[in-house]
Write a protein that holds these residues in place. Structure first.
Motif, PDB file in Angstrom:
ATOM      1  N   ASN A  14      12.683   0.589  -7.611  1.00  0.00           N
ATOM      2  CA  ASN A  14      13.310  -0.638  -7.108  1.00  0.00           C
ATOM      3  C   ASN A  14      13.815  -0.466  -5.682  1.00  0.00           C
ATOM      4  O   ASN A  14      14.953  -0.777  -5.372  1.00  0.00           O
ATOM      5  CB  ASN A  14      14.429  -1.091  -8.041  1.00  0.00           C
ATOM      6  N   LYS A  52      10.363  -1.054 -10.799  1.00  0.00           N
ATOM      7  CA  LYS A  52       9.138  -0.878 -10.035  1.00  0.00           C
ATOM      8  C   LYS A  52       9.153   0.553  -9.507  1.00  0.00           C
ATOM      9  O   LYS A  52      10.007   0.900  -8.694  1.00  0.00           O
ATOM     10  CB  LYS A  52       9.060  -1.893  -8.902  1.00  0.00           C
ATOM     11  N   ARG A  54       7.311   3.313  -7.484  1.00  0.00           N
ATOM     12  CA  ARG A  54       6.284   3.470  -6.446  1.00  0.00           C
ATOM     13  C   ARG A  54       6.106   4.940  -6.100  1.00  0.00           C
ATOM     14  O   ARG A  54       7.072   5.630  -5.789  1.00  0.00           O
ATOM     15  CB  ARG A  54       6.683   2.748  -5.165  1.00  0.00           C
ATOM     16  N   GLY A 104       1.071  -2.594 -13.396  1.00  0.00           N
ATOM     17  CA  GLY A 104       1.198  -2.006 -12.069  1.00  0.00           C
ATOM     18  C   GLY A 104       0.219  -2.624 -11.105  1.00  0.00           C
ATOM     19  O   GLY A 104      -0.506  -3.558 -11.449  1.00  0.00           O
ATOM     20  N   GLN A 112       1.967   1.511  -7.688  1.00  0.00           N
ATOM     21  CA  GLN A 112       3.231   1.062  -8.269  1.00  0.00           C
ATOM     22  C   GLN A 112       3.029   0.746  -9.751  1.00  0.00           C
ATOM     23  O   GLN A 112       2.114   0.010 -10.114  1.00  0.00           O
ATOM     24  CB  GLN A 112       3.722  -0.184  -7.556  1.00  0.00           C
ATOM     25  N   GLU A 114       5.037  -0.937 -13.062  1.00  0.00           N
ATOM     26  CA  GLU A 114       6.151  -1.862 -13.282  1.00  0.00           C
ATOM     27  C   GLU A 114       6.434  -1.980 -14.777  1.00  0.00           C
ATOM     28  O   GLU A 114       5.559  -2.309 -15.563  1.00  0.00           O
ATOM     29  CB  GLU A 114       5.829  -3.234 -12.701  1.00  0.00           C
TER      30      GLU A 114
END
Length: 157
Positions: A14, A52, A54, A104, A112, A114
């Motif tokens: 995030n 999220k 990454r 993602g 990423q 999610e």
């Protein structure tokens, strides 16, 4: 942060950079010529909030090439004589069919994943692999080198 020949790989949750341990993984016959092979792990705990996650090269200024496979999402970056691949066990767009409880997407500088409110507690695994110099004959090795499932880890479904 994991230092690579084309820039540092960082992990964000995030938009907050988080510390992680990059574990060096031994080479095998599928990636015997790669110069670096690492496993990056993030321990996710479901607090009913979307996360999220990454795994990316924030300082990269070149566009990556998507090189996905079945249950394996990868993006590769070429710079000078180096090819670097970041991978994750996932199936973007087909997560339900393959039993994943997260989705993602690809970013211009990485991958990423999610989560959602029903994502179970788990460890997210990312792989990173690079080769110098890459050639037509060896550039596929970073794809195998970045596959977390070939590093001895796999998601329980």
């Amino acid at each position: 942060m994991l230092l690579t020949p084309i820039g540092p790989i960082k992990l964000f949750v995030n938009n907050d950079e988080i510390n992680f341990k990059a574990t060096k993984v031994s080479l095998d016959k599928r990636c015997s010529d790669v110069n670096g092979r690492y496993l990056i792990e993030y321990k996710f705990s479901n607090n009913s909030k979307v996360q999220k996650i990454r795994c990316c090269l924030p300082s990269i200024d070149i566009e990556g090439d998507i090189e996905s496979g079945e249950r394996f999402e990868t993006i590769a970056f070429y710079k000078n004589s180096t090819k670097l691949t970041i991978g994750a066990e996932a199936s973007f767009g087909l997560e339900t069919e393959y039993g994943y409880d997260y989705t993602g997407n690809y970013l211009s500088n990485g991958i990423q994943c999610e989560t959602n409110s029903s994502t179970k507690n788990q460890i997210f695994h990312f792989g990173a692999s690079w080769i110098q110099p890459f050639t037509e004959d060896n550039d596929h090795q970073t794809w195998y080198g970045a596959d977390p499932t070939l590093m001895g880890v796999s998601k329980e479904r």
